[in-house]
Write an enzyme that holds these catalytic residues in place. Structure first.
Site, PDB file in Angstrom:
ATOM      1  N   GLY A 128       0.783  -1.227   0.000  1.00 34.43           N
ATOM      2  CA  GLY A 128       0.000   0.000   0.000  1.00 34.43           C
ATOM      3  C   GLY A 128       0.815   1.276   0.000  1.00 34.43           C
ATOM      4  N   ARG A 179      -3.035  14.056  -5.253  1.00 32.64           N
ATOM      5  CA  ARG A 179      -3.468  14.243  -6.636  1.00 32.64           C
ATOM      6  C   ARG A 179      -4.813  14.974  -6.680  1.00 32.64           C
ATOM      7  NH1 ARG A 179      -3.169   8.953 -10.066  1.00 32.64           N
ATOM      8  NH2 ARG A 179      -5.020   8.331  -8.896  1.00 32.64           N
ATOM      9  N   ASP A 255      -9.084   0.450 -16.070  1.00 34.92           N
ATOM     10  CA  ASP A 255      -9.177   1.192 -14.818  1.00 34.92           C
ATOM     11  C   ASP A 255      -8.335   2.464 -14.851  1.00 34.92           C
ATOM     12  OD1 ASP A 255      -7.258  -1.168 -14.722  1.00 34.92           O
ATOM     13  OD2 ASP A 255      -6.451   0.019 -13.074  1.00 34.92           O
ATOM     14  N   ASP A 265      -2.701   8.297 -13.968  1.00 31.58           N
ATOM     15  CA  ASP A 265      -1.734   7.239 -13.662  1.00 31.58           C
ATOM     16  C   ASP A 265      -0.495   7.330 -14.553  1.00 31.58           C
ATOM     17  OD1 ASP A 265      -0.295   5.038 -12.870  1.00 31.58           O
ATOM     18  OD2 ASP A 265      -2.044   3.775 -12.618  1.00 31.58           O
TER      19      ASP A 265
END
Length: 488
Positions: A128, A179, A255, A265
Site C-alpha cells: 500500500g 493528486r 481502470d 496514472d
C-alpha cells in the site's frame, strides 16, 4: 483571489455518500516523519489553499491524509478493470484514498486524492505504499502535460513519509502523492457497477458521471447514450493529443481510462525521443500492447468495454442496446482522425482550409520518413519551424533519404506554412527521459534542484528561453534503451 480559511477547510463526501457501494471508508496510514518534498503553488492557489499553510505541520498532515478536516469521510474506491486484456472483477484503490471533494473559488468541484497512503482492503497483497521516485515522476509528468494543454489529473504535492519501503531494487524512501482531478470515475468503475447485485448502482453512477462531466446529456432523450458518446469524443481527443506530443502512457488498462477525459496514472509512462511507432517503455508491457502506435486502437477497445457496461441503461431490449453501442463506437475512428489531423495541421503550420486528402498524405509521408530514420520527434517539428523561415539545413541534416525528404519539403512549402503558428503548437521542452532520471536520482539523494529546474522548463514548454538549452537536447548516445517501472 479569495481563499478558503484553512481553519474551516472542509471536504465534501459526495462520492462516498452517493455511491457507498463503490467505496470502503478508510484512513491513511500514519506517517512517522512526514516532510514536504515539493508543492504546486499555482495549483494550490487555484484550489483556494494557502501554500504556506500546506507547508506547516497541519498542512503536511492534510497532504498525507493524517489530519483530515473534521467531517471528512476518506474512502478507498472500488472498481474493476481489464489489465493487459484480462478482466479482474475487483481492483480498487489498493494504495490510494479519496479524501473528498473541494469546491474551488471558481465553483468547480475537484477530488483530493492520495497515492501511497497505505494498505486498503483492495491491496491484494501489496504494502500500500509508494516511494519517492515514482511519485515525483507523476508530479513532474502530470505538470508537463498540463503545460502542454493536455487534459490531465494534476499533482498538488509529494511528501516523504519517513518510512523505508522495500522494493526489488532494495530499501527506498516512502512517499505520498496528493493528486487533484475533476473526478476519479473510470471505465473500471462502470465495469464494477455493472456486476453489482443491485442494478440501481449502475444508474446512479451514470447519473453522477453525467452531472460531473457531460451535463448536457441530462437533457437528451437517452442520457446514457449521450454519456457514452461524450466519453468517446473526450478519449478520442485525448489520445490524439498524446500522439501529437509523442507521449506513451504505458498502462492503458480500463481502470486507467477516465470518464472525464483526463490523463491518469503516470507509472510507466514516457515521451518518445526518436520517433518509433512501436515504442514501448513499460517493463511489464513485454508484448507491446500499449506501444505508441497502438494507443488509438486500445482506447477504442477500452471504450467498447465501457459500452458493454452501459448496455442495460442504453435500452431495455438488449439487441437494440448493442446496436446503439456499436453505432456510437463507430464514431471513435472519425473523432480521433479529426483531432489528430487538426493537431498535425497546427504542428505543420498548414491553413485550416487545406484539402484533407492532400494533407493526410503529407502527414503519412512525414511520419514514414520519421519512422524510417528514427528522427527525434520533438526536435523535428521545431526544426521545421526554422525551415518555414527559410533555413532548411537543420531539417535536412537529420534524414538519410534526402530525395524523399526534399520532395516532401517542396509539397509542404507549397502551403506557405506559418512558422509562428508552428511555434505555438510544437513544444521546445518535454520531460525527456534522461533528464527525468537525472532529476529523480538527485531527488533520491535529497537534491531537489534538478527537479525544479526541469519543472521550470516543461511547465512553460512552447517558449524557448536562454539558459535552458540542455532541456531541448536529445539524449546522449550512451543513454541506451529506456525502461520505466510501476513502482509497486
Amino acid at each position: 483571489m479569495s481563499r478558503i480559511p484553512q481553519s474551516t477547510l472542509s471536504l465534501q463526501a459526495n462520492f462516498a455518500a452517493d455511491l457507498p457501494e463503490l467505496s470502503i471508508p478508510w484512513q491513511a496510514e500514519e506517517t512517522p516523519e512526514p516532510r514536504l518534498l515539493v508543492i504546486n503553488e499555482p495549483l494550490a492557489a487555484d484550489l483556494g489553499l494557502d501554500p504556506e499553510w500546506l507547508r506547516c505541520q497541519d498542512g503536511v498532515g492534510f497532504l498525507t491524509g493524517n489530519r483530515v478536516p473534521e467531517g471528512a469521510a476518506p474512502v478507498a474506491q472500488a472498481y474493476a478493470g481489464h489489465q493487459f486484456g484480462s478482466y479482474v472483477p475487483r481492483l480498487g484503490d489498493g494504495r490510494a484514498l479519496l479524501l473528498g471533494e473541494i469546491t474551488d473559488p471558481a465553483g468547480q468541484r475537484r477530488d483530493i486524492h492520495l497515492k501511497g497512503s497505505g494498505r486498503t482492503p483492495f491491496a491484494r497483497g501489496g504494502d500500500g505504499r509508494a516511494v519517492v521516485g515514482p511519485m515525483l515522476r507523476e508530479y513532474l509528468v502530470s505538470e508537463a502535460m498540463h503545460g502542454l494543454g493536455i487534459p490531465t489529473t494534476r499533482s498538488l504535492a509529494v511528501a516523504a513519509t519517513g518510512r523505508t519501503v522495500l522494493r526489488e531494487e532494495g530499501a527506498m524512501r516512502g512517499a505520498v502523492l496528493t493528486r487533484v482531478a475533476s473526478s476519479h470515475l473510470r471505465v473500471g468503475s462502470f465495469q464494477y457497477a455493472r456486476n453489482h447485485e443491485d442494478p440501481a448502482v449502475l444508474r446512479r453512477l451514470a447519473d453522477q458521471a453525467v452531472a460531473l462531466h457531460h451535463p448536457a446529456a441530462a437533457q437528451d432523450e437517452n442520457p446514457s447514450l449521450s454519456l457514452l458518446r461524450g466519453v468517446i469524443r473526450a478519449q478520442a481527443g485525448l489520445v490524439a493529443q498524446w500522439l501529437l506530443v509523442g507521449f506513451v502512457h504505458g498502462v492503458m488498462n480500463t481502470d486507467n481510462m477516465t470518464i472525464s477525459g483526463e490523463t491518469i496514472d503516470y507509472g510507466p509512462c514516457a515521451f518518445m525521443d526518436a520517433f518509433d511507432r512501436n515504442a514501448v517503455y513499460s517493463s511489464i508491457d513485454t508484448g507491446g500492447r500499449y506501444a505508441y502506435g497502438n494507443q488509438p486502437a486500445v482506447a477504442q477497445w477500452n471504450l467498447a468495454r465501457f459500452a458493454e457496461a452501459l448496455l442495460p441503461l442504453l435500452d431495455e431490449d438488449e439487441d437494440r442496446a448493442v446496436a446503439l453501442a456499436t453505432e456510437a463506437l463507430g464514431e471513435f475512428p472519425r473523432a480521433f482522425g479529426t483531432a489528430f489531423s487538426t493537431g498535425m495541421r497546427a504542428k505543420l503550420g498548414l491553413p485550416a482550409d487545406s484539402p484533407d486528402e492532400t494533407v493526410g498524405r503529407l502527414i503519412d509521408d512525414l511520419l514514414a520518413l520519421l519512422h524510417q530514420d528514427h528522427v527525434d520527434y520533438t526536435q523535428l517539428f521545431r526544426r521545421l519551424g526554422q525551415a518555414a523561415r527559410g533555413d532548411l539545413g537543420p531539417v535536412r541534416d537529420v534524414f538519410t533519404d534526402r530525395p524523399s525528404l526534399d520532395s516532401w519539403l517542396e509539397r509542404w512549402q507549397s502551403f506557405s506554412p506559418d512558422p509562428e503558428a508552428m511555434d505555438r503548437a510544437n513544444p521546445v521542452y518535454i520531460p525527456r527521459n534522461h533528464l527525468v532520471e537525472e532529476a529523480l536520482e538527485a531527488a533520491s539523494a535529497d537534491d531537489m534542484a534538478p527537479l525544479h529546474r526541469l519543472l521550470e522548463a516543461v511547465s512553460d514548454p512552447f517558449r524557448e528561453r536562454p539558459g535552458l538549452e540542455r532541456y531541448a537536447e536529445a539524449p546522449p548516445e550512451d543513454f541506451g534503451r529506456y525502461r520505466t517501472y510501476c513502482g509497486t
